[in-house]
Design an enzyme around this catalytic site. Structure first.
Site, PDB file in Angstrom:
ATOM      1  N   ASP A 156      39.072  41.660  44.152  1.00 32.16           N
ATOM      2  CA  ASP A 156      38.809  41.126  42.804  1.00 32.16           C
ATOM      3  C   ASP A 156      38.673  39.580  43.237  1.00 32.16           C
ATOM      4  OD1 ASP A 156      38.873  43.240  41.349  1.00 32.16           O
ATOM      5  OD2 ASP A 156      41.210  43.262  40.947  1.00 32.16           O
ATOM      6  N   ASP A 209      33.472  45.976  38.107  1.00 36.31           N
ATOM      7  CA  ASP A 209      34.483  46.138  36.774  1.00 36.31           C
ATOM      8  C   ASP A 209      33.223  45.586  35.503  1.00 36.31           C
ATOM      9  OD1 ASP A 209      36.744  46.471  38.362  1.00 36.31           O
ATOM     10  OD2 ASP A 209      37.397  44.689  38.379  1.00 36.31           O
TER      11      ASP A 209
END
Length: 161
Positions: free
Chosen positions: A121, A139
């Site tokens: 991330d 995401d």
């Protein structure tokens, strides 16, 4: 059905490539937990490794369980998306594109889980004092895809009324 399927595959492929390229770039140019402010006080690029799912879901579970769980859920979801797309001969762009986004996002995070046992991330957002958990292109694709699917369902429901 051919053109929508081709559009689906191209969209999913491009999003998956973008997701993997951005993760590779961040992992090869940043130290773990290194942060680069892009918009001061609002948006940073911060290299994080997330062993869980959204908001750290199952982050503390054993690696084998996480791997089996997330791989199974992702492959089942991918199979259902492809089955729905092909069986229903979906040609509506408001279904084809969002389904491609959801599939690409799921597969992008699955690639990370298989390669690293966790997800990379790096998109790090602050809104006032609130710090949103770091996320990635995969995401984002899933969220946008689901949002468009929900909007489409609501619109179709209103048309029936």
């Amino acid at each position: 059905m051919k053109k929508p399927l081709i559009l689906f595959l191209i969209t999913a492929g491009l999003v998956l490539l973008l997701d993997q390229f951005t993760k590779f770039y961040v992992a090869s140019h940043f130290w773990l937990h290194e942060s680069l402010p892009v918009i001061d006080g609002f948006f940073n690029i911060t290299y994080i490794r997330n062993p869980g799912a959204a908001f750290g879901f199952l982050a503390g579970a054993p690696l084998l369980f996480r791997g089996l769980f997330f791989t199974s859920v992702t492959l089942i979801a991918a199979g259902l998306i492809l089955f729905y797309l092909i069986k229903n001969r979906v040609s509506d762009l408001m279904m084809v594109i969002p389904l491609a986004l959801v599939l690409a996002g799921a597969m992008g995070n699955l690639v990370d889980r298989i390669r690293f046992g966790e997800v990379i991330d790096f998109l790090d957002v602050y809104i006032g004092r609130y710090h949103w958990p770091a996320f990635n292109i995969a995401d984002t694709a899933i969220s946008i895809g689901v949002l468009f699917l929900v909007v489409d369902m609501i619109q179709k429901q209103k048309e029936k009324s």
